[in-house]
Design a protein around this motif. Structure first.
Motif, PDB file in Angstrom:
ATOM      1  N   ARG A 177      46.609 -28.943  87.349  1.00  0.00           N
ATOM      2  CA  ARG A 177      45.678 -29.562  86.149  1.00  0.00           C
ATOM      3  C   ARG A 177      45.585 -28.484  85.082  1.00  0.00           C
ATOM      4  O   ARG A 177      45.611 -28.784  84.008  1.00  0.00           O
ATOM      5  CB  ARG A 177      44.170 -29.864  87.016  1.00  0.00           C
ATOM      6  N   ILE A 178      45.521 -27.160  85.300  1.00  0.00           N
ATOM      7  CA  ILE A 178      45.068 -26.249  84.515  1.00  0.00           C
ATOM      8  C   ILE A 178      46.695 -26.254  83.397  1.00  0.00           C
ATOM      9  O   ILE A 178      46.526 -26.027  82.269  1.00  0.00           O
ATOM     10  CB  ILE A 178      45.160 -24.883  84.996  1.00  0.00           C
ATOM     11  N   GLN A 179      47.770 -26.459  84.254  1.00  0.00           N
ATOM     12  CA  GLN A 179      48.945 -26.201  83.321  1.00  0.00           C
ATOM     13  C   GLN A 179      49.157 -27.430  82.501  1.00  0.00           C
ATOM     14  O   GLN A 179      49.433 -27.448  81.295  1.00  0.00           O
ATOM     15  CB  GLN A 179      50.129 -26.198  84.377  1.00  0.00           C
ATOM     16  N   THR A 210      40.591 -20.009  95.303  1.00  0.00           N
ATOM     17  CA  THR A 210      41.093 -21.189  96.123  1.00  0.00           C
ATOM     18  C   THR A 210      42.530 -20.753  96.619  1.00  0.00           C
ATOM     19  O   THR A 210      42.833 -21.026  97.885  1.00  0.00           O
ATOM     20  CB  THR A 210      41.254 -22.471  95.163  1.00  0.00           C
ATOM     21  N   MET A 270      44.741 -28.074  91.549  1.00  0.00           N
ATOM     22  CA  MET A 270      43.925 -27.209  90.202  1.00  0.00           C
ATOM     23  C   MET A 270      44.941 -26.349  89.448  1.00  0.00           C
ATOM     24  O   MET A 270      44.731 -26.650  88.350  1.00  0.00           O
ATOM     25  CB  MET A 270      43.051 -26.153  91.039  1.00  0.00           C
ATOM     26  N   GLN A 271      45.772 -25.690  90.043  1.00  0.00           N
ATOM     27  CA  GLN A 271      46.879 -24.883  89.247  1.00  0.00           C
ATOM     28  C   GLN A 271      47.550 -26.080  88.407  1.00  0.00           C
ATOM     29  O   GLN A 271      47.799 -25.986  87.301  1.00  0.00           O
ATOM     30  CB  GLN A 271      48.073 -24.267  90.119  1.00  0.00           C
ATOM     31  N   ALA A 279      40.497 -21.680  90.564  1.00  0.00           N
ATOM     32  CA  ALA A 279      41.789 -22.053  90.963  1.00  0.00           C
ATOM     33  C   ALA A 279      42.254 -20.942  92.001  1.00  0.00           C
ATOM     34  O   ALA A 279      42.928 -20.889  93.044  1.00  0.00           O
ATOM     35  CB  ALA A 279      42.713 -22.248  89.850  1.00  0.00           C
ATOM     36  N   VAL A 313      38.636 -28.543  88.038  1.00  0.00           N
ATOM     37  CA  VAL A 313      39.132 -27.184  87.411  1.00  0.00           C
ATOM     38  C   VAL A 313      40.402 -27.687  86.371  1.00  0.00           C
ATOM     39  O   VAL A 313      41.074 -28.736  87.166  1.00  0.00           O
ATOM     40  CB  VAL A 313      39.799 -26.453  88.498  1.00  0.00           C
ATOM     41  N   PRO A 314      40.499 -27.275  85.281  1.00  0.00           N
ATOM     42  CA  PRO A 314      39.603 -26.529  84.846  1.00  0.00           C
ATOM     43  C   PRO A 314      38.486 -27.352  84.188  1.00  0.00           C
ATOM     44  O   PRO A 314      38.720 -28.426  83.399  1.00  0.00           O
ATOM     45  CB  PRO A 314      40.463 -26.100  83.582  1.00  0.00           C
ATOM     46  N   ILE A 316      51.919 -20.706  80.288  1.00  0.00           N
ATOM     47  CA  ILE A 316      51.544 -22.283  80.912  1.00  0.00           C
ATOM     48  C   ILE A 316      51.014 -21.689  82.162  1.00  0.00           C
ATOM     49  O   ILE A 316      49.986 -22.417  82.759  1.00  0.00           O
ATOM     50  CB  ILE A 316      52.605 -22.815  80.843  1.00  0.00           C
ATOM     51  N   VAL A 331      44.488 -28.437  97.434  1.00  0.00           N
ATOM     52  CA  VAL A 331      43.387 -28.410  96.334  1.00  0.00           C
ATOM     53  C   VAL A 331      43.925 -27.208  95.483  1.00  0.00           C
ATOM     54  O   VAL A 331      43.912 -27.627  94.196  1.00  0.00           O
ATOM     55  CB  VAL A 331      42.089 -27.918  97.307  1.00  0.00           C
ATOM     56  N   ASN A 332      44.467 -26.194  95.991  1.00  0.00           N
ATOM     57  CA  ASN A 332      44.914 -25.110  94.947  1.00  0.00           C
ATOM     58  C   ASN A 332      46.080 -25.675  94.058  1.00  0.00           C
ATOM     59  O   ASN A 332      46.029 -25.351  92.866  1.00  0.00           O
ATOM     60  CB  ASN A 332      45.452 -23.933  95.889  1.00  0.00           C
ATOM     61  N   GLN A 389      56.656 -23.755  89.724  1.00  0.00           N
ATOM     62  CA  GLN A 389      55.854 -23.585  91.191  1.00  0.00           C
ATOM     63  C   GLN A 389      54.794 -24.514  91.332  1.00  0.00           C
ATOM     64  O   GLN A 389      54.734 -24.776  92.689  1.00  0.00           O
ATOM     65  CB  GLN A 389      55.289 -22.205  90.969  1.00  0.00           C
ATOM     66  N   TYR A 390      54.120 -24.979  90.582  1.00  0.00           N
ATOM     67  CA  TYR A 390      53.035 -26.199  90.880  1.00  0.00           C
ATOM     68  C   TYR A 390      53.634 -27.428  90.298  1.00  0.00           C
ATOM     69  O   TYR A 390      52.656 -28.113  89.727  1.00  0.00           O
ATOM     70  CB  TYR A 390      51.856 -25.643  90.300  1.00  0.00           C
TER      71      TYR A 390
END
Lengths: 296, 296, 296, 296, 296, 296
Positions: free
Chosen positions: E154-156, F144, E151-152, F141, F204-205, B112, E147-148, E32-33
């Protein structure tokens, strides 16, 4: 089973309060090498020891003693805090610079959270945590961990001895120093006997067959720095302490062709959404194919 | 200054992916005795060493090597995860029990959070933390800490060796075992030389005068348990390893009248609102008087 | 002082190994409400108690008992792990789905780090940490903390009771349940006596004069949600448990003009480099002036 | 769903900056019993509550209020830091001892990391962490946890009240004290109603049948210390608070033959490389046999 | 001030229970995110913002929304656990391999500690902790952190989307993905406006005068590895994104004579008991002299 | 592989000792955005990068440089501590207020644990921990995240620059500021190229199909606060930075009927002992029936 006795192992009474020093003593209670660490470490080593008899008895005994050391230190801290100033006004500081030192140097949680009492934390206020504990089931390794813990502990007590001139505090530290001396010697003696009896030898774990390790690297002192003096020590030539190998010195790490850190890995799933060398097409085609192949 | 070279110190390629084993390998990366710990520990010992020359050079060199070990393991983990299954459906498990094992046994954050990559955590997912690091400035104590770290590390690699039959993984572990063998020997050799040269002796710290400790307790094996075998070891009689004292055995802790854990402490401030033996009158009178006396 | 006795308080022997359950039992050893927590909590409460006699004696006694509970659980875990599988091959899983469950559900550090032993961690592998401990010096608050700890603990044991059908494990849990029953009752009895004797009353701390608090808000049940049923409970009307106030219900938080979260703060130092409403000129002029004024 | 309103619940403006006190106030923001803890605790209790209606509504409402308390405290801290000194020169300290106090006693991360702002940490700089949160799904246990949290919280606010004489700070603390008074009463009232209605009773969890616990130990006050006064309290004789049992006093723990801590455990795998009583022969024969038997 | 509304922002109901997936979803709650991180991060950024108006309003609004996301996820987890198996017997696993997967892959504390409920932890069971939060007072830096985070995050969520085929879970994740899309764009837009308006520029903090930094190193792409491709990117030549400097490429770090890591330090106090080049004589004479000189 | 070179990247020698400042510098070593964080973050990003070439090379190079920054700072700290006072007597403080500042403001573990040396902790003494590290495998990501880290880092160095007037310390900080300037620009340049090349785009992604998200919410600026200015920014109207959507402003969260936080959940197992709406009968009948149905 643990039983409590209300007498302390040694006198733990300061001459006078000192809230700044109370913070420093916390290191011996809840620090990485404080008394909670050794009490818990020896307890778990005892519970994880698979061999009955003298070693297990020694571990239980020393663990119990160390819990009593926590008690003496906590009792000392409570008394050092007895007259701890609670607040501070600007006037008070103007009158008396000592107050400024006290205000800055105390553990404020000893006041706010414990009401002038000791806490299971170190001298920077970090809560004690079990990541400090070592108990592997291999007694030679664990006794070496214990020698280290008693060395680090005795160094810290010695440093703290010179950070006060309170005779009552020094009286207690002089006692703890003596017990650290004993325990350093004790674990060294136990480690030596383990080796002498053949129960465990070097390199630890001795029961793992060295034939399975890449023995050509087992006694190489390879220099990964450009320091010029690494070759000068007994780890670079001569017989190794385990009585098996002979040290050789390799001045720089050999260029190996066996693997590269910059090689590409190939995650099978495009759906991890990492950046790969597959073109960035939504739901990457190649990936979709792989997915199908892997029946996800 | 640290420089990076893209070749790996040793080959780090598994035969086939194994996401369950990838989780276990995390222990060697970010565990209490993983490679991050030793890399950081030797680095801080080097920076805190007050004596130039071979010891400092040795510390820098070994620290750099250990960072390279983290790299090999991280590279290995990434490949073990290359075909890691991402999700799981009930049907898949019914078809193939292996999938069930994989699902249960993986580090789900490797998927993840890292997208099929290694993480700076241990095999239970705990983030690496600097509370594992020891660097006291006293080299005999710290080298003993290092011997311990290499022993614990080699035990863990040996255990992990038997938790896989992947030849590629075992190839890397066989290399790490060899280096652990060397480093165990290395720190032992360094510790012995420190003592032989008189730079540091037992008990550590040897420069603290033993006359200041309560020497009557410095070699007493006091039994705090009712285990019967504690007297049987070399820590209970005979000369102590430091070559100074002679052990004696004390079968039970003496009843001391020197202090009691149940004595009352007397916090000067009623305004800590602890429970004391002063009657519970709002803003306790006695306390108010004390406060005035202490000009707070 | 703590003394160790080698007999266990109760039998701690499972019928058969169960590495998956061994992980779960870790919660009772090193979890937020495990036995290490209560042993340490009662110890620090005893050391921070400023009043000698029965309360302090009770704390010391119960603390010692709880350390013995850690011991029974650690002994149990070691036996549950005696035949723990070390590794796993694909074939083994195909043959026997039980193996899959075991592989996924174990605490891998019990194997890798402890060599088939208990650890001072919880059932998710988090190391025990002293942030769980409460010891304020105020006995009514602390005994309430203890009632809570014993309630949470008994709930967890009851849940774990139904996660196994091993008669040996249940035998031990049945004993722990009984002791939790006693300790729940014990701390409730102690808390009630404290109040009955007037040593401490509600609201805690009772020695802080309520005249100094904004009493108009002291018994207001203000609803910060749009839940319709908050007014239905005994906290919204009628006498408060402290015997002093009378609850009133306020259906929505009053619009107060007393302060706004969106007001600007005015850091005196431009050199904190935060974003302020001063124009972004290098080393902001206004800031430089302020700095001079403040003689930094 | 949470909605934000820009008015504060109460005025939060100090008379003048005080960076040392700003550090202390952090305890109420990010400490073990700070406002983040109760806000998160009541939120998770609400989400884990399986029963709709007044209890769930009460939890949501109080959780929302506590988030607003974090906001008032963070706003206060920012203002206390508005003129925080950034650095310090030797001359400044010589001139003005107050500066020395300020330098020593501040939270340097409030300056370095937050640029003169509040942080989600306690007064010793420890980051807030979710190990402080209790939410078991059993409402009587959880409401007891809440009573404790409000008691500890009110004690800490009362202590902090006396650590400043800033009228603006005290104005806010007087408001927080009043709300703590209300919430202490509120959770007590809720806990009593739960019991009165029979939804949950003592001992918690009341739904676990006491017939399954070893009831002979359920009301025994066993003394594990040598303190003489443990028998003097209401926990040693008379009816227990649960209305079921009757306390009896046992002056010393009975010698039980039911188990011993020093018994040997027998790990089936020699490949854990622990120290056992099997002779230390490489890849121990006995172990290899065991391994074969267990088909590893 | 925060107010609670009992409607959820979006539907959060799974089709069927799935205790294994419940564990994975914890990453979005307490990772973490996860949503707790962004809720707390935006809150502290708002409280630390020194500039009133739209940025502060935006921070408060988004913080409140994120708390509501925690709520939807916690509600989802509770339902995914509704039929969570509590224990496991060997027979059950033999019958049904799915059970094995479930046993291995669940968060056991969701059962033992929360009674089938969500917890403020991540998918490996680590408690959420405030070390994840960034709030510096500099809005360009902080919006970049945001922003970071989005992004993290949304990836997860995207990864988790493919780890289930439950339409109810995917419904919620599809909503969270949309909000992450918005928030990514939102913080980018805010960061761009800050720069366009001149409130903050590159390099951050733009108010620190670049004349005070060693500008000869400010745009040098120095290669500390032996990777051959570092010179190929836009960071090695051409104009830098800040519009001020021009990149140059330095293929290897220059040998500087400006300082050496292996120089000796000279602690003034022999009483730190570190290993120094002063001969190891008890209470080293040289040290004692130094001490006198320093009036300790 | 990492290799060590004994020259420092830049001079790291203070003019004179300053133990108070040594504590502050720890933030740059072991803080959330200290050099250990970036060294480890770039390392893990390199190991998790699935795409060979310039990005991976850049990551390895920058990681190695950052380890060298840790070294310079640790070397600096050791020298700042060279004459650190060990203890403090009341007389000394009366004579010299500077001493009071020093006593209060130092990191006492730098003395007690490290013997006047640097430690892998932050300026409040918190051990560095890997929860600070971000490495997702998605390079846009992660770059950033890196821009953010370099911004936060440069802000902290700039703040620390003004907390000392020691020319030697400022010399080093001026160098670090320059490198932070470069690295901020570097990661921005890399992030832009990733987007320009189409390897990764916004949001992202970018490879996750937006058609699967609830696009009606993807560009809505919903106001969850009552702040009036949220509509004023470029995030509330106009084109979104991703070049795909168009922002719209929603002044208050819509009342949705899609789910409620106060709905009851129905745990299938009465044996979790939570409070439910089933009557509190021991081993609740309904529950027992459910259990049977679920064959537990």
């Amino acid at each position: 089973m643990l039983l409590h006795r209300q007498t302390l192992q040694h006198r733990a009474t300061p001459e006078k309060p000192d809230a700044v020093y109370a913070r420093k003593l916390q290191e011996l209670i809840g620090g990485q090498y404080g008394e909670i660490t050794v009490a818990m470490q020896y307890s778990f080593q005892a519970w994880n020891a698979h061999i009955p008899g003298k070693y297990k008895d020694l571990l239980f005994s020393t663990a119990a003693e160390e819990f009593g050391h926590v008690e003496m230190l906590a009792t000392m801290v409570a008394q050092l805090l007895e007259k701890a100033p609670q607040g501070i006004t600007e006037e008070a500081v103007q009158d008396d610079p000592t107050v400024a030192a006290v205000v800055g140097g105390t553990d404020v949680q000893e006041a706010i959270a414990a009401g002038a009492g000791a806490r299971p934390t170190d001298s920077n206020g970090n809560p004690w945590q079990a990541g400090y504990v070592t108990a592997s089931g291999n007694l030679l390794a664990d006794f070496t961990a214990n020698v280290n813990a008693e060395m680090q502990g005795r160094i810290q007590v010695a440093r703290l001895y010179h950070m006060t001139d309170d005779a009552g505090v020094r009286e207690l530290l002089a006692f703890l120093l003596a017990r650290d001396t004993h325990h350093q010697n004790q674990w060294l003696a136990a480690a030596r006997e383990l080796q002498a009896s053949g129960a465990e030898e070097l390199p630890v774990p001795s029961n793992f067959p060295q034939s399975k390790e890449h023995q050509e690297y087992s006694y190489q002192a390879i220099n990964f720095s450009d320091g010029e003096h690494m070759a000068d020590g007994p780890w670079a030539s001569g017989p190794a302490p385990d009585g098996i190998g002979e040290f050789t010195y390799i001045p720089t790490p050999p260029e190996s062709a066996r693997g590269r850190a910059d090689a590409a890995s190939h995650p099978a799933r495009c759906r991890f959404y990492g950046t790969t060398d597959v073109p960035n097409v939504v739901e990457k085609t190649a990936g979709a194919v792989q997915d199908r192949l892997h029946r996800e």
